[in-house]
Design a protein around this motif. Structure first.
Motif, PDB file in Angstrom:
ATOM      1  N   GLY A  10       0.808  -1.215   0.000  1.00 39.26           N
ATOM      2  CA  GLY A  10       0.000   0.000   0.000  1.00 39.26           C
ATOM      3  C   GLY A  10       0.840   1.263   0.000  1.00 39.26           C
ATOM      4  O   GLY A  10       1.987   1.266   0.452  1.00 39.26           O
ATOM      5  N   ARG A  11       0.246   2.325  -0.486  1.00 40.71           N
ATOM      6  CA  ARG A  11       0.942   3.610  -0.559  1.00 40.71           C
ATOM      7  C   ARG A  11       1.320   4.130   0.828  1.00 40.71           C
ATOM      8  O   ARG A  11       2.369   4.734   1.016  1.00 40.71           O
ATOM      9  CB  ARG A  11       0.026   4.609  -1.266  1.00 40.71           C
ATOM     10  CG  ARG A  11       0.650   5.930  -1.605  1.00 40.71           C
ATOM     11  CD  ARG A  11      -0.304   6.760  -2.429  1.00 40.71           C
ATOM     12  NE  ARG A  11      -1.571   6.916  -1.757  1.00 40.71           N
ATOM     13  CZ  ARG A  11      -2.094   8.081  -1.390  1.00 40.71           C
ATOM     14  NH1 ARG A  11      -1.465   9.186  -1.651  1.00 40.71           N
ATOM     15  NH2 ARG A  11      -3.248   8.129  -0.770  1.00 40.71           N
ATOM     16  N   ASP A  12       0.451   3.895   1.806  1.00 37.93           N
ATOM     17  CA  ASP A  12       0.704   4.305   3.183  1.00 37.93           C
ATOM     18  C   ASP A  12       0.327   3.128   4.099  1.00 37.93           C
ATOM     19  O   ASP A  12      -0.790   3.072   4.621  1.00 37.93           O
ATOM     20  CB  ASP A  12      -0.108   5.554   3.526  1.00 37.93           C
ATOM     21  CG  ASP A  12       0.255   6.163   4.875  1.00 37.93           C
ATOM     22  OD1 ASP A  12       0.851   5.467   5.719  1.00 37.93           O
ATOM     23  OD2 ASP A  12      -0.088   7.346   5.089  1.00 37.93           O
ATOM     24  N   PRO A  13       1.243   2.171   4.284  1.00 38.44           N
ATOM     25  CA  PRO A  13       0.904   0.965   5.044  1.00 38.44           C
ATOM     26  C   PRO A  13       0.422   1.238   6.469  1.00 38.44           C
ATOM     27  O   PRO A  13      -0.475   0.558   6.946  1.00 38.44           O
ATOM     28  CB  PRO A  13       2.202   0.162   5.055  1.00 38.44           C
ATOM     29  CG  PRO A  13       2.983   0.654   3.892  1.00 38.44           C
ATOM     30  CD  PRO A  13       2.608   2.102   3.747  1.00 38.44           C
ATOM     31  N   LEU A  14       1.003   2.214   7.137  1.00 41.46           N
ATOM     32  CA  LEU A  14       0.562   2.503   8.499  1.00 41.46           C
ATOM     33  C   LEU A  14      -0.891   2.982   8.501  1.00 41.46           C
ATOM     34  O   LEU A  14      -1.680   2.584   9.366  1.00 41.46           O
ATOM     35  CB  LEU A  14       1.472   3.531   9.168  1.00 41.46           C
ATOM     36  CG  LEU A  14       1.219   3.758  10.658  1.00 41.46           C
ATOM     37  CD1 LEU A  14       1.397   2.458  11.449  1.00 41.46           C
ATOM     38  CD2 LEU A  14       2.130   4.852  11.197  1.00 41.46           C
ATOM     39  N   ALA A  15      -1.257   3.782   7.521  1.00 41.98           N
ATOM     40  CA  ALA A  15      -2.655   4.212   7.406  1.00 41.98           C
ATOM     41  C   ALA A  15      -3.559   3.013   7.162  1.00 41.98           C
ATOM     42  O   ALA A  15      -4.643   2.910   7.740  1.00 41.98           O
ATOM     43  CB  ALA A  15      -2.805   5.238   6.287  1.00 41.98           C
ATOM     44  N   TRP A  33      -3.766   1.091  10.573  1.00 43.69           N
ATOM     45  CA  TRP A  33      -4.418   1.766  11.684  1.00 43.69           C
ATOM     46  C   TRP A  33      -5.760   2.386  11.318  1.00 43.69           C
ATOM     47  O   TRP A  33      -6.457   2.891  12.173  1.00 43.69           O
ATOM     48  CB  TRP A  33      -3.501   2.823  12.268  1.00 43.69           C
ATOM     49  CG  TRP A  33      -2.372   2.242  13.079  1.00 43.69           C
ATOM     50  CD1 TRP A  33      -2.021   0.934  13.212  1.00 43.69           C
ATOM     51  CD2 TRP A  33      -1.449   2.970  13.877  1.00 43.69           C
ATOM     52  NE1 TRP A  33      -0.940   0.799  14.026  1.00 43.69           N
ATOM     53  CE2 TRP A  33      -0.566   2.024  14.457  1.00 43.69           C
ATOM     54  CE3 TRP A  33      -1.276   4.311  14.159  1.00 43.69           C
ATOM     55  CZ2 TRP A  33       0.461   2.398  15.302  1.00 43.69           C
ATOM     56  CZ3 TRP A  33      -0.249   4.689  15.000  1.00 43.69           C
ATOM     57  CH2 TRP A  33       0.626   3.737  15.564  1.00 43.69           C
ATOM     58  N   GLY A  34      -6.077   2.402  10.030  1.00 46.37           N
ATOM     59  CA  GLY A  34      -7.390   2.879   9.626  1.00 46.37           C
ATOM     60  C   GLY A  34      -7.562   4.381   9.590  1.00 46.37           C
ATOM     61  O   GLY A  34      -8.637   4.894   9.901  1.00 46.37           O
ATOM     62  N   PHE A  35      -6.532   5.108   9.190  1.00 44.09           N
ATOM     63  CA  PHE A  35      -6.719   6.535   8.976  1.00 44.09           C
ATOM     64  C   PHE A  35      -6.367   6.871   7.541  1.00 44.09           C
ATOM     65  O   PHE A  35      -5.711   6.087   6.857  1.00 44.09           O
ATOM     66  CB  PHE A  35      -5.951   7.405   9.984  1.00 44.09           C
ATOM     67  CG  PHE A  35      -4.472   7.153  10.093  1.00 44.09           C
ATOM     68  CD1 PHE A  35      -3.962   6.314  11.073  1.00 44.09           C
ATOM     69  CD2 PHE A  35      -3.577   7.771   9.237  1.00 44.09           C
ATOM     70  CE1 PHE A  35      -2.598   6.099  11.182  1.00 44.09           C
ATOM     71  CE2 PHE A  35      -2.210   7.576   9.349  1.00 44.09           C
ATOM     72  CZ  PHE A  35      -1.730   6.721  10.328  1.00 44.09           C
ATOM     73  N   PRO A  36      -6.820   8.007   7.053  1.00 42.64           N
ATOM     74  CA  PRO A  36      -6.567   8.349   5.650  1.00 42.64           C
ATOM     75  C   PRO A  36      -5.071   8.435   5.361  1.00 42.64           C
ATOM     76  O   PRO A  36      -4.307   8.927   6.190  1.00 42.64           O
ATOM     77  CB  PRO A  36      -7.222   9.729   5.486  1.00 42.64           C
ATOM     78  CG  PRO A  36      -8.176   9.849   6.622  1.00 42.64           C
ATOM     79  CD  PRO A  36      -7.611   9.027   7.736  1.00 42.64           C
ATOM     80  N   GLN A  62      -7.691  -1.620  11.317  1.00 43.06           N
ATOM     81  CA  GLN A  62      -7.145  -1.945  10.000  1.00 43.06           C
ATOM     82  C   GLN A  62      -8.142  -1.623   8.895  1.00 43.06           C
ATOM     83  O   GLN A  62      -9.302  -2.024   8.956  1.00 43.06           O
ATOM     84  CB  GLN A  62      -6.745  -3.424   9.982  1.00 43.06           C
ATOM     85  CG  GLN A  62      -5.960  -3.815   8.767  1.00 43.06           C
ATOM     86  CD  GLN A  62      -5.296  -5.169   8.936  1.00 43.06           C
ATOM     87  OE1 GLN A  62      -4.520  -5.356   9.858  1.00 43.06           O
ATOM     88  NE2 GLN A  62      -5.601  -6.088   8.053  1.00 43.06           N
ATOM     89  N   ALA A  63      -7.682  -0.924   7.878  1.00 45.36           N
ATOM     90  CA  ALA A  63      -8.547  -0.481   6.781  1.00 45.36           C
ATOM     91  C   ALA A  63      -8.872  -1.608   5.804  1.00 45.36           C
ATOM     92  O   ALA A  63      -9.925  -1.596   5.181  1.00 45.36           O
ATOM     93  CB  ALA A  63      -7.887   0.683   6.040  1.00 45.36           C
ATOM     94  N   TYR A  91       5.703  -8.506   1.497  1.00 50.56           N
ATOM     95  CA  TYR A  91       5.823  -7.845   2.790  1.00 50.56           C
ATOM     96  C   TYR A  91       6.907  -6.772   2.765  1.00 50.56           C
ATOM     97  O   TYR A  91       7.829  -6.805   1.955  1.00 50.56           O
ATOM     98  CB  TYR A  91       6.034  -8.849   3.926  1.00 50.56           C
ATOM     99  CG  TYR A  91       7.374  -9.547   4.000  1.00 50.56           C
ATOM    100  CD1 TYR A  91       8.448  -9.002   4.703  1.00 50.56           C
ATOM    101  CD2 TYR A  91       7.554 -10.799   3.416  1.00 50.56           C
ATOM    102  CE1 TYR A  91       9.646  -9.667   4.813  1.00 50.56           C
ATOM    103  CE2 TYR A  91       8.760 -11.479   3.521  1.00 50.56           C
ATOM    104  CZ  TYR A  91       9.800 -10.904   4.226  1.00 50.56           C
ATOM    105  OH  TYR A  91      11.004 -11.563   4.346  1.00 50.56           O
ATOM    106  N   LEU A  92       6.720  -5.841   3.684  1.00 53.64           N
ATOM    107  CA  LEU A  92       7.636  -4.720   3.833  1.00 53.64           C
ATOM    108  C   LEU A  92       7.998  -4.614   5.306  1.00 53.64           C
ATOM    109  O   LEU A  92       7.108  -4.667   6.159  1.00 53.64           O
ATOM    110  CB  LEU A  92       6.962  -3.425   3.375  1.00 53.64           C
ATOM    111  CG  LEU A  92       7.785  -2.151   3.541  1.00 53.64           C
ATOM    112  CD1 LEU A  92       7.571  -1.249   2.332  1.00 53.64           C
ATOM    113  CD2 LEU A  92       7.406  -1.387   4.804  1.00 53.64           C
TER     114      LEU A  92
END
Length: 166
Positions: free
Chosen positions: A27-32, A35-38, A50-51, A163-164
């Motif tokens: 994903g472009r922003d794995p932490l987002a 954690w489910g934020f934009p 998790q999104a 994985y990253l």
């Protein structure tokens, strides 16, 4: 923030692409995503969890390094456990921080990883993490359970993952 672990599932027909360019499956922003934020949010409000569905993404926070210790070779010259393939790697440190480690695991490797994860019991964990605190051991066990569920689902569906660590 620390170095974290993220894995994204891919379907069998995409294996060649994933092996050639695993970063394109992250994903472009794995932490987002985890954690489910934009993506790119500057505020941490509105965290929803998790999104992506659990079958499509694995987030191991910082527990990956403990899981790496559990699955790596114990003795010089010894082969690693099959599950080590999914935890192997580390960031490459540079002047401005680090460059992430990225790898793809083909669907045909997933079943042996899942079987190996399932064979890891409390004794193996406690032996491997004997110099760690009880809270570290509990943290590793919690995330190992999540990793087992993710990989077992991929094995059942014939999927692989990229994985990253970063």
């Amino acid at each position: 923030m620390g170095i974290r672990y993220y894995a994204y599932a891919f379907d069998d027909e995409l294996t060649g692409y994933a092996l050639a360019d695993p970063r394109s499956f992250i994903g472009r922003d794995p932490l987002a995503d985890a954690w489910g934020f934009p993506p790119g949010a500057s505020s941490w409000t509105g965290i929803t969890g998790q999104a992506l569905p659990e079958r499509d993404m694995l987030y191991l926070d910082k527990a990956w390094s403990l899981l790496q210790v559990i699955t790596r070779p114990r003795l010089l010259g010894e082969s690693p456990r099959p599950a080590y393939r999914m935890f192997e790697g580390d960031v490459a440190y540079c002047d401005l921080g680090w460059d992430p480690w990225v790898r793809a695991i083909a669907p045909e490797e997933v079943a042996s990883i899942a079987d190996d994860l399932d064979s890891i019991d409390d004794e193996i964990i406690r032996t491997a993490l004997s110099r760690r605190s009880d809270s570290d051991i509990e943290y590793a066990c919690d995330y190992l359970t999540i990793a087992k569920r993710f990989v077992r689902g991929l094995a059942a569906d014939g999927r692989g993952f990229a994985y990253l660590i970063g």
